[in-house]
Design a protein around this motif. Structure first.
Motif, PDB file in Angstrom:
ATOM      1  N   ASP A  23      -5.927   7.241   4.710  1.00 27.08           N
ATOM      2  CA  ASP A  23      -5.137   7.061   5.027  1.00 27.08           C
ATOM      3  C   ASP A  23      -4.769   8.232   6.091  1.00 27.08           C
ATOM      4  OD1 ASP A  23      -4.441   5.641   2.170  1.00 27.08           O
ATOM      5  OD2 ASP A  23      -3.975   7.208   0.820  1.00 27.08           O
ATOM      6  N   ARG A  64      -1.397   2.855   4.563  1.00 27.30           N
ATOM      7  CA  ARG A  64      -2.715   3.034   4.608  1.00 27.30           C
ATOM      8  C   ARG A  64      -4.132   1.881   4.828  1.00 27.30           C
ATOM      9  NH1 ARG A  64      -1.455   6.832  -0.188  1.00 27.30           N
ATOM     10  NH2 ARG A  64      -0.103   5.269  -1.578  1.00 27.30           N
ATOM     11  N   SER A 124     -10.059   8.615   0.786  1.00 26.37           N
ATOM     12  CA  SER A 124      -9.498   8.667   1.391  1.00 26.37           C
ATOM     13  C   SER A 124      -9.045   7.997   2.801  1.00 26.37           C
ATOM     14  CB  SER A 124      -8.058   9.181   1.064  1.00 26.37           C
ATOM     15  OG  SER A 124      -6.681   8.057   1.566  1.00 26.37           O
ATOM     16  N   CYS A 146       0.804  -1.318  -0.037  1.00 25.26           N
ATOM     17  CA  CYS A 146      -0.478   0.653   0.230  1.00 25.26           C
ATOM     18  C   CYS A 146       1.005   1.167   0.195  1.00 25.26           C
ATOM     19  CB  CYS A 146      -0.666   0.354   1.210  1.00 25.26           C
ATOM     20  SG  CYS A 146      -2.136  -0.794   1.448  1.00 25.26           S
TER      21      CYS A 146
END
Lengths: 402, 402
Positions: free
Chosen positions: B87, B162, B85, B28
Motif C-alpha cells: 500500500d 492499494r 503490504s 481496495c
C-alpha cells in the motif's frame, strides 16, 4: 456474371451517381414535353404525340398522406427527339415508391434544404423517382431504342431524361428480374449494404437489431447480418411479417412492435437480446430508437437510415438517453447511400452472388398501374407493404403498344 | 521538458489507466484504515494514528444536489504500512470536483451499470476521486515518502492506495503547478483533447461550437480549436464568463445562453454561425444539443462529453431532429477519455508546449478545505465554477504537520 453494366450515360462514376444527380434531372425534366404550336405541326409529329399521364400532389401534405392528396394530370409529349438534342425518352415500366418522398411533399422540412434530391416538390409538378423502363427515342448514342434502362425517372408514364441526369442500361440477357434493379440491386440494396457494412461495421457474432425489418431496406439488412455471422432480430408491424422474417428470411427472431407495450423491456437482455444490442439499424426512429439505445452494449452503433414514424408526426422525435450515449460510447450516425458509391462494385458483386446461391431473398410488393401510385405511397405509412414497394406501370410490350 | 513521467505504479500503460482502475481502487480502499484492537496497540502505532476525515453522501441524491446532502465523517487511520503490504498512503492536497459524480450518487442511473468508475456510491462510504497529494508512507519501492503523486484518491484527507490501483509520481522539479495535473494536464485536459481531436476530427477552418465553454473541459476545447485554425464560439451562463471566453481565451465569439430565448435562432447562420456548425462539443445536452444539430452543416460531428442539464433533471433529454441527422449525415458520438489513452503522450506533449508558449491558458477555480467539497460540488450544477473546479485540502506542509 453480373448483369449490371457500369458506367453508362452520362457519368463515368457508376450508375448510382444518379442519386446525386436528381436535382439536375428534375430541373431538366420539369417540362414534360416539347410541343410546337398545333397549327405548325406536321402529320408525322402529331402521330408521335401521347398524353403523358403523371401523378402529382394536389397540395403540400401535412401528417399522414392519403390517396386524396394526389391527382393524375397529363401533358402532351412528342415521342421524338429534336435534331441536336441528346435527350432520351423512356417509357416507364416500374417506379419506386419510397417513404422519404413524403418529406419533399411537406410545405417545409429541414431535410429539403440539405441535399439536392430531397428538395421540395410542388403541387401540379411531376415527381421524380427511381424507375426502370425501355427507351422509346434517343438522341444519345449510348442509348438505343428498345434498350432497358434504370435511373431517375418519375411517377409518370414517360420520362424525358436530359443530359446531366443519369440512366443506366440493363443487359437484356440479365439473369435477374428488371424490378431487382430498383430494389435489392438498386438504391434500397445499396442503402442496406452501405449502412450495414460502411456505417455499422459489423463483426461476426455481434447482435443486430433492425426496425421496419420487412421494409425495402430492413429485410436486406437482416439478411446481410446473417450472412456476416451476426445474431439478428427484427421488428415489424404484423404477425404475417414476423413469420416471414423468421421462416423465410432466416432472422434469428422477430416481433410485432404493436404487441409490445414496453419496447425497452421487450428488448431487454432476458428477451430478444440476452447479450445486448451491438448494432441498431434504424428505419423508424422515435421510441424504438430510444429502446434500442437503452439496451445497447458498449461501443454500440446506430445507423439512422430512416425515421418513418417522425416523417408524418413531427412530435415523434427520438430522445435517446445521452447518459447511455456517453457511458456506453455509442455512435449514432445518419447516412445516405449516395455517399458510399465507393463500395458500389462490392455491393453488386456480393449481393448478386448471394441471390444466385439462394442466400438472400428479395421481397417485393408490386402494385399495378399509374393510378395505384397514390395508394401505394400512402400505404407505406400504414405499413401495408411487405418488402420493396414498386408500381408496375406497364407490361413490357411498348413496341406493340405504340 | 515535460514534467510528466510515464509509466509508474503499477500499470505499464500510462498513468491515465488509473481511470479504468477506479473499480479496483475503490474495492481496495473502501476500508479506510487498518487498525488493531486498541488493547494490543503499541505506543508507536498509536502515535501514528490520525482521524482521517472524509466527505460522504447522507443519502442517494435525486435532482439538484445541495451541501445538505453530504456530511463529513472520520475513521482512524494508522499512517504506517504493515510489513509485506504494498500500500501507499497519500496525504491529499488537491481533489477534483466533477459533475459526473452526481450520476454515481443517484439511487439508480443507467450509467452506473456501464463502466466501472461510474458505479453507484453508497451513503456513508468514501468517494473516490482524482486527486494530487504527497506520499506519507509507502510499502511500494516505486514510491517514497514525501514524493508528489496524482491518481485516483478521494474526497478525504488521506487515501490508502492499494496495489492494483493507480498512482503516478510528479517530478518535484516540475515547471507546472501541481493542480495542472488534475486539470489541463490531467483527465479534463485529456477529455478535451481526445474529444476534440479523436472524436471530432477537426479540419482547419471548421466552425466549432462548445457548450459549458467555461467549464473544466469546454475552455480547453475552445482553445484547442483556435490552435487548430477553427472558428470557435462558446456558450456559458454569465456575462463574466462570456467576456472571459472572448477576451482572455481567444474565442471568436461567445454568448450567455440564459439570455437567449430561442437557441435555435441564436445559432442561426446570420448570428453566431454565419457558415453553420461543423463540430459541436456537447457538455450540456438537452435544447442546446438540439439547437446545434439544427444548425449543423453536412457531415457535422457532435462529441457528447457530458449532459449536465440532464444529470439533475431526467426530463431534460435531447431530442435532436433525426431528419437533420440523416439528411446532413451527422454523427453523434459519446466518448470517455480513457478509451483514448493511445494519444496520451501526444496530448501531454502538445498541451505542455501550448502552455509554455502562452497559447493555451488553464482556468482553475479552487476552494479550500475538505469542508468546502459539498458546496463546491453543488455549485457545479448552478454554474458557479469558472474553469476546473478543485478543492485544495491542505497546503503542502505535510512533513511539518505530522
Amino acid at each position: 456474371m453480373v448483369s449490371v453494366e457500369l458506367p453508362s450515360f452520362p457519368s463515368k462514376q457508376g450508375y448510382l451517381a444518379c442519386l446525386s444527380a436528381i436535382l439536375i434531372l428534375s430541373i431538366c425534366t420539369c417540362s414534360l414535353c416539347f410541343t410546337r404550336p398545333e397549327g405548325r405541326k406536321c402529320r408525322k409529329l402529331r402521330s408521335m404525340e401521347v398524353e403523358n399521364k403523371y401523378v402529382t400532389i394536389k397540395h403540400h401534405i401535412h401528417g399522414l398522406p392519403s390517396s386524396l392528396d394526389f391527382e393524375s394530370r397529363s401533358a402532351t409529349l412528342t415521342l421524338m427527339i429534336p435534331p441536336g438534342s441528346e435527350d432520351v425518352i423512356v417509357k416507364n415500366l416500374f417506379v419506386s415508391i419510397d417513404p422519404y418522398q413524403i418529406n419533399r411533399m411537406k410545405v417545409c422540412s429541414s431535410s429539403q434544404k440539405t441535399v439536392d434530391f430531397a428538395r421540395r416538390l410542388h403541387p401540379g409538378h411531376r415527381i421524380d423517382a427511381f424507375g426502370a423502363g425501355r427507351v422509346v427515342a434517343s438522341g444519345n448514342a449510348e442509348f438505343k431504342k428498345d434498350e432497358l434502362v434504370v435511373g431517375v425517372l418519375g411517377w409518370e408514364e414517360y420520362t424525358v431524361v436530359r443530359p446531366g441526369s443519369m440512366l443506366r442500361k440493363i443487359d437484356s440477357n440479365m439473369d435477374f428480374p428488371l424490378s431487382y434493379h430498383l430494389g435489392i440491386l438498386g438504391p434500397s440494396g445499396l442503402t442496406a449494404y452501405a449502412g450495414f457494412y460502411d456505417v455499422c461495421k459489423p463483426k461476426e457474432g455481434e447482435k443486430v437489431f433492425v426496425s421496419a425489418a420487412c421494409g425495402s431496406v430492413g429485410h436486406l439488412v437482416g439478411q446481410f447480418g446473417k450472412q456476416s455471422g451476426c445474431y439478428v432480430v427484427g421488428c415489424a408491424g404484423s404477425k404475417k411479417k414476423v413469420e416471414l422474417l423468421k421462416e423465410k428470411l432466416g432472422f434469428d427472431d422477430a416481433f410485432n412492435y404493436k404487441e409490445e407495450t414496453d419496447l425497452k423491456s421487450a428488448l431487454k437482455r432476458y428477451r430478444y437480446f440476452p447479450d445486448g444490442i451491438d448494432i441498431y439499424f434504424d428505419n423508424v426512429g422515435a421510441e424504438v430508437q430510444e429502446a434500442a439505445v437503452a439496451n445497447m452494449n458498449a461501443f454500440g452503433r446506430v445507423a439512422v437510415c430512416g425515421v418513418i414514424s417522425q416523417y408524418t408526426d413531427a412530435g415523434k422525435q427520438a430522445a435517446p438517453n445521452m447518459l447511455d450515449i456517453i457511458y456506453k460510447r455509442i455512435t449514432i450516425r445518419g447516412f445516405l447511400a449516395y455517399d458510399h458509391l465507393s463500395i458500389y462494385d462490392d455491393f453488386v458483386s456480393a449481393t448478386s452472388d448471394h441471390i444466385r446461391h439462394g442466400r438472400i431473398q428479395s421481397l417485393e410488393d408490386v402494385s399495378h398501374g399509374l393510378e395505384s401510385v397514390p395508394s401505394a405511397f400512402a400505404g407505406l405509412f400504414r405499413g401495408d407493404n411487405v418488402g420493396k414497394k414498386l408500381v408496375q406501370l406497364a407490361a413490357d410490350n411498348i413496341n406493340s403498344r405504340r
